[in-house]
Write a protein that holds these residues in place. Structure first.
Motif, short mmCIF file in Angstrom:
data_model
loop_
_atom_site.label_atom_id
_atom_site.label_comp_id
_atom_site.label_asym_id
_atom_site.label_seq_id
_atom_site.Cartn_x
_atom_site.Cartn_y
_atom_site.Cartn_z
N ALA A 248 2.67 12.06 8.94
CA ALA A 248 2.73 13.52 9.00
C ALA A 248 4.07 14.03 8.48
O ALA A 248 4.12 15.04 7.76
CB ALA A 248 2.51 14.01 10.43
N LEU A 249 5.15 13.34 8.80
CA LEU A 249 6.46 13.73 8.30
C LEU A 249 6.56 13.54 6.79
O LEU A 249 7.16 14.35 6.09
CB LEU A 249 7.56 12.95 9.02
N TYR A 250 5.94 12.48 6.28
CA TYR A 250 5.89 12.25 4.84
C TYR A 250 5.21 13.43 4.15
O TYR A 250 5.73 14.01 3.20
CB TYR A 250 5.13 10.95 4.55
N THR A 251 4.04 13.81 4.64
CA THR A 251 3.28 14.90 4.03
C THR A 251 4.02 16.22 4.13
O THR A 251 4.09 16.98 3.16
CB THR A 251 1.89 15.01 4.69
N MET B 50 0.81 -1.22 0.00
CA MET B 50 0.00 0.00 0.00
C MET B 50 0.84 1.26 0.00
O MET B 50 0.52 2.22 -0.70
CB MET B 50 -0.94 0.01 1.21
N GLU B 51 1.89 1.30 0.79
CA GLU B 51 2.71 2.51 0.89
C GLU B 51 3.35 2.85 -0.45
O GLU B 51 3.34 4.00 -0.87
CB GLU B 51 3.78 2.35 1.97
N LYS C 197 9.86 9.60 5.85
CA LYS C 197 9.07 8.49 6.36
C LYS C 197 9.98 7.34 6.81
O LYS C 197 9.80 6.78 7.88
CB LYS C 197 8.10 8.01 5.29
N SER C 198 10.97 7.02 6.00
CA SER C 198 11.91 5.96 6.33
C SER C 198 12.70 6.29 7.59
O SER C 198 12.89 5.44 8.47
CB SER C 198 12.85 5.72 5.16
N ASP D 12 6.86 5.65 14.27
CA ASP D 12 5.88 5.18 13.30
C ASP D 12 4.61 6.02 13.29
O ASP D 12 4.03 6.27 12.24
CB ASP D 12 5.53 3.72 13.55
N ALA D 13 4.16 6.47 14.45
CA ALA D 13 2.92 7.25 14.53
C ALA D 13 3.05 8.59 13.81
O ALA D 13 2.06 9.11 13.28
CB ALA D 13 2.54 7.48 15.99
N GLU D 14 4.25 9.13 13.75
CA GLU D 14 4.47 10.43 13.10
C GLU D 14 4.92 10.31 11.66
O GLU D 14 5.04 11.32 10.95
CB GLU D 14 5.51 11.25 13.88
#
Length: 161
Positions: A136-139, A81-82, A122-123, A131-133
């Protein structure tokens, strides 16, 4: 603080590139924990160019297992999915801006850089156990330079030099 004239130009700017509806729906489904792969596959299937790119990625040497995939269900299952979401965003951002007039600005390079930054953020977040953030960091990383597009769209004559 932005100068008043620039602020007005940015507020009136209506020609920033936007995502196609199929990609917006994929993003919505990817964020919904209740959504299924079948819903995402059905949505991807409404965009032939995106479907081809997902199938192509799933059939690259990196992902090829014993035999090639032949449909979107298999492709999304294989790449995950990612990666499907990242591919959809990246492809649509590049193709969505190709038709717009941004002479002198390499939009493909701009979006590639944005996507690379987003995937790296994200990585890194996942590596650090955040993982929870990571979403948001990706965006945030994907959109970190959106001001460049806004300034160019609002006042290309001043921004281009």
């Amino acid at each position: 603080m932005l100068p008043y004239g620039l602020r007005q130009s940015l507020e009136q700017c209506t020609n920033l590139p936007s995502l196609p509806s199929a990609v917006l729906r994929v993003v919505e489904l990817a964020r919904d924990p209740e959504s299924s792969i079948q819903q995402i596959v059905s949505t991807l299937g409404t965009d032939p160019a995106l479907s081809v790119r997902v199938l192509s990625l799933a059939n690259t040497v990196y992902f090829t297992q014993s035999r090639p995939v032949e449909d979107l269900q298999q492709a999304v299952s294989r790449i995950g999915m990612e990666r499907t979401l990242s591919l959809a965003l990246g492809c649509s951002l590049v193709t969505g801006t190709e038709s717009q007039a941004f002479p002198g600005m390499d939009l493909e390079r701009y979006w590639q850089r944005s996507l690379i930054c987003a995937l790296n953020a994200k990585s890194l977040a996942e590596t650090l156990g955040l993982d929870a953030e990571s979403g948001a960091l990706y965006t945030a990383s994907l959109l970190q330079d959106i001001g460049m597009l806004a300034l160019y769209a609002a006042d290309a004559a001043h921004y281009r030099p």
